[in-house]
Design an enzyme around this catalytic site. Structure first.
Site, short mmCIF file in Angstrom:
data_model
loop_
_atom_site.label_atom_id
_atom_site.label_comp_id
_atom_site.label_asym_id
_atom_site.label_seq_id
_atom_site.Cartn_x
_atom_site.Cartn_y
_atom_site.Cartn_z
N TYR A 5 39.43 42.41 40.29
CA TYR A 5 38.82 43.73 40.50
C TYR A 5 37.41 43.66 41.08
O TYR A 5 36.87 42.58 41.24
CB TYR A 5 38.93 44.63 39.27
N GLU A 6 36.90 44.79 41.48
CA GLU A 6 35.63 44.85 42.23
C GLU A 6 35.69 44.04 43.52
O GLU A 6 34.70 43.42 43.92
CB GLU A 6 34.45 44.37 41.39
N GLY A 7 36.83 44.07 44.19
CA GLY A 7 37.02 43.28 45.41
C GLY A 7 37.58 41.93 45.04
O GLY A 7 36.88 41.09 44.49
#
Lengths: 592, 592
Positions: free
Chosen positions: A434-436
């Protein structure tokens, strides 16, 4: 049942002896003396150890449940959240204007590491609120700030970030959620968002969703995305809560880990929303939030590795199995503890040296963030921006690996949920995604950050590495074990950067094929630099006659492991990078 | 829901074009022509794809349940087991005297790869039976064989292996389970065994436990361990089932993965047991079984990587996200498929080249096992014995890594259980642990196997690598891409072996600190050799004008990836190894 010992001494060592925060010119850092940080960290450590750690297994086992639109969090989460709120921990870094305590990020990161080690799922409820706070604080109107921020600072209201849709992950240009102007300055938000952490739960009076959506008629792709606040309950003029807004949790995802956090499908049906910042400039607002968020996720990788290591270490000391090949160590027992075995020791050293090096890297990054935010230091901001994908990608890739290594030390007992080793692995896994996802971090690093501002920031990184080596080359105690390996690793990194510069113009794939390798190469050099700095600090303390000789000797021995056995990976990464695009792209997509 | 495509063509390529099994002098191999193996593999592939694959998620989701001493397997498992039994698949490699089909192991391993890719948990019920069969077949009396083997060959009765006790894992000398002679030639077995896979379930009429226990009065430690058969139901003289024996499942473990397999705590209370082989020689009997079992576990690592890769590949072809940086590939769609992105491609190539190289390695190992078993080839046996810890440890470490990489390609969707990517990771994780944790494999390799018979077997490995390079150096198409990298990697391995030889006598820890690194170094050289051999076979086929040019070109491109980007890891492993004991053991155990 896993336990957790807050690494207070290690945190203080990094803050005061390595980063010397108290001597920094960054506004607010003058408050950060040993007494002050010591008191804060000790209190936060107690909450982590005594309140949150016991709930980690509970969260994993019970998970969240959805019943008639209501999400129930695991037993004890609500009470623990009250304790965290009552202690004022949720507003540590927030603007005093809205009830926060205005502490520098470096202190907040130190506190957060402990809370996340204790219970990642739990901490996410607060972490996402902090992120949403950040976006509103930076881009929202005064009215929005006044309405929403005070309650978000206390976490009476929690926040979320809504980006992903079923068909649209990294590629936000594909977004379909719509925001129709209502004519009164508000918007009607309609669409489905997925993977919304803390999207719905029973621990806060209101949930403030930050939602990306497109205003019809705007530009195509990411240029037409705007950012909105969509509260679960409409907030009345007097601050009281009014009607339920048109947003509901449609489903909870079944996940590999972080079961204690509710991962929601959120359905928006003409929900009332308020524009944050300008129309069509939503992505920029979201990106503000993302840098901090990515640092925070890097911290999660480190924090999970830290607690997994602690517990594995305890197990290897207690579990008796086999005998030391060089001679019996526990003659009164039926066998020696696992820790006597060289391959067990190798694994422990790998974990320990990563955790301590990674901690210094994160906190260094935090000081750069503070310098950018509080002192408008553009160079610090630029360097941090370059290193953000490394902090996120490298620390979560390695952090996960370390939880796997920790689990391995338990043998079969690590595969059984009872010991908790599996949960650390399963929880840490999300941080790579997550978060890229980490591949996207690598792309951001090599495709964008490396050459940004004419390569100024990577040159600055090389410069400070070189300067450190040069300034300390006279210290024979550091040279062979720390400075020489660091020099070699930095040289590998420079060679990789040169390769990209010469090849990428001809073929962008030549650089991108090596992007993940470069992220790891950079990460290792950064940790090498951190270890060299920590070794210097330890050496200085010993020279100055510090009483806790064992602590500093341990630091040096741990650093020597990293330099001798982890850092040489830079050469492998360089070899992979300079093999170029052909091995990677040589097979046509349809030939797989 | 994951799918599975049996890799028939790849299996046949390795069997016939690389290993040329049909031309081998090993007894029984003359039957293994393309028609025969093709028919067998196709049928096995259908069962894997159509019967077992759909049950993989079911097994994970439902798990096994214990109710009043009875373990219920997941829905559909029993019916599927009947299909496998009815097809005769359980006795493929077994002795025809007991109803088996007497097929070479290399064919059994090819079949097993597919069954395990489809459903690891399911296959374990049969796999453990095969292991128990092997031990009884090799060490049991004629009477025991006649009583137990026919029903085990058909899996009407399944088998288990009982080694571990709560306080006793790798260190079997700590064992407490007792076997008291009853006076009538049988024994009374008492004790608790844990982590017993398939220890109790509802899919067989009887369960034949192989149990290690100590006969009172025998030697201390591992020298006092004996092996017993303890059937769940006593078998009457006429072969019918009699009384329930004194063995019950006390609990089912909650595990990270392989939920479809019942992992039992087994309590033995004066259960009737029959000695297998001689008193106090149980460990030797168990070890016979272990070599095959370790090969089988290596195969599991590979098999899980294979199916995880297949599904990730499918996802990267379908999922549209972002655009190819060198130009749009899917102009009619809203975005290009993930597979266009270089870092995605890198991950796919890494997985593909590992899976295909690992498959060749396993099957080569299987031919050595057959040569040892069927042709009494002591050299083959010795080489396999050396490589067994590498096959087990390297292929399961890397196999797990590959499932993690596969999961990563799904982004957030990989963390959700729905796609099945998480299950491959969770299931593959156990293979690094059971049948001797990988650290123990590394210890076995460096501490025992490397120097066994005066180092003869590792020299044989070097020789055959050198010979292959020498014989093919004239082939310019192979030299730069395959032979030169292989030569460099083999040189690293030789340097590591030399280091161990010179340092270990002074300090055993100098070798053992590098044991895991050496296991990986060896694994890479072995896969490098496999890829060189596969490249040669592909090149030969192209030279001979094979019609399926794309297949062979793909093999070459995949191999080039491995040689250019995976194999250089040998240099890193060598650097770690030659850093010696000091970085690893420099920190005293109490200083951690």
């Amino acid at each position: 049942m896993p336990t957790y010992t807050p690494p207070l001494k290690d945190l203080e060592f990094v803050l005061h002896e390595v980063l010397q925060v108290h001597e920094s010119a960054t506004p607010g850092y003058n408050e950060l003396d040993r007494d002050f940080t010591g008191a804060i960290l000790e209190e936060a450590g107690k909450i982590a150890r005594d309140v949150l750690t016991p709930l980690n297994t509970v969260g994993d086992t019970e998970g969240c449940t959805l019943e008639n639109g209501v999400v129930h969090t695991p037993t004890g989460f609500k009470e623990a959240f009250d304790i965290v709120r009552d202690g004022g921990w949720t507003g540590l870094g927030a603007d005093p204007e809205f009830g926060g305590q205005g502490m520098p990020y470096v202190l907040g990161a130190s506190v957060t590491e402990m809370l996340v080690s204790a219970n990642l799922s739990f901490n996410m409820y607060q972490g996402l609120t902090n992120g949403a706070y950040e976006a509103i604080h930076t881009h929202g109107s005064d009215e929005l700030k006044a309405t929403f921020l005070p309650k978000m600072v206390t976490c009476e209201w929690t926040g979320t970030m809504n980006l992903t849709e079923p068909h649209c992950g990294t590629d936000l240009g594909l977004m379909r959620s719509k925001a129709e102007p209502s004519g009164d300055g508000t918007y009607k938000i309609t669409g489905q968002k997925i993977f919304i952490s803390a999207g719905e739960h029973d621990m806060a009076d209101n949930i403030i969703h930050l939602v990306l959506a497109k205003i019809p008629g705007g530009p195509d792709g990411v240029k037409g995305i705007s950012l909105f606040i969509v509260p679960k309950f409409i907030v009345n003029e007097d601050g009281s809560l009014g009607n339920r807004n048109g947003v509901v949790c449609g489903n909870l995802e079944k996940k590999m880990g972080i079961h204690g956090n509710s991962t929601c499908v959120m359905n928006y049906d003409e929900a009332e929303g308020y524009l944050v910042g300008e129309e069509h400039k939503g992505l920029r607002a979201m990106f503000t939030m993302m840098n901090g968020a990515r640092l925070g996720v890097g911290l999660q990788g480190l924090a999970q590795a830290s607690v997994a290591y602690q517990n594995a270490l305890g197990y290897t000391r207690e579990r008796l199995q086999g005998r030391d090949v060089t001679g019996i160590q526990n003659p009164d027992g039926p066998a020696d503890p696992l820790i006597v075995h060289p391959d067990v020791r190798r694994s422990l050293m790998e974990q320990k040296s990563f955790v301590e090096g990674g901690r210094a890297f994160i906190l260094w990054g935090a000081t750069l963030l503070d310098a950018g935010d509080l002192a408008d230091d553009a160079d610090a901001e630029g360097l941090l921006s370059l290193m953000t994908p490394v902090i996120k990608g490298f620390l979560t890739d390695k952090g996960f690996d370390m939880t796997v290594q920790a689990q391995q030390l338990y043998g079969g007992h690590g595969y059984i949920e009872e010991t908790g080793a599996s949960q650390f692995v399963r929880d840490a896994r999300i941080a790579m995604i997550y978060e890229g996802a980490n591949g996207v971090q690598a792309l951001d690093l090599v495709g964008r950050k490396l050459a940004s501002d004419g390569g100024k920031h990577v040159l600055a990184f090389f410069d400070l590495t070189k300067t450190f080596i040069k300034e300390n080359e006279g210290e024979t105690s550091l040279k062979a074990d720390f400075l020489d390996p660091l020099k070699a690793a930095a040289k590998d990194m420079q060679a990789a950067a040169m390769y990209f510069m010469s090849e990428a113009p001809k073929n962008p794939n030549a650089a991108l094929a090596g992007s993940s390798d470069f992220m790891h190469l950079f990460g290792h050099v950064a940790l090498g630099l951190m270890w060299a700095r920590m070794a210097k600090a330890a050496q200085d303390a010993l020279t100055a006659g510090a009483s806790d000789v064992a602590f500093y000797e341990t630091k040096l021995a741990t650093g020597r492991y990293y330099m001798a056995r982890s850092l040489p990976e830079t050469a492998l990464r360089l070899a992979r990078i300079t093999s170029g695009a052909e091995p990677v792209m040589g097979l046509a997509a349809e030939a797989f």
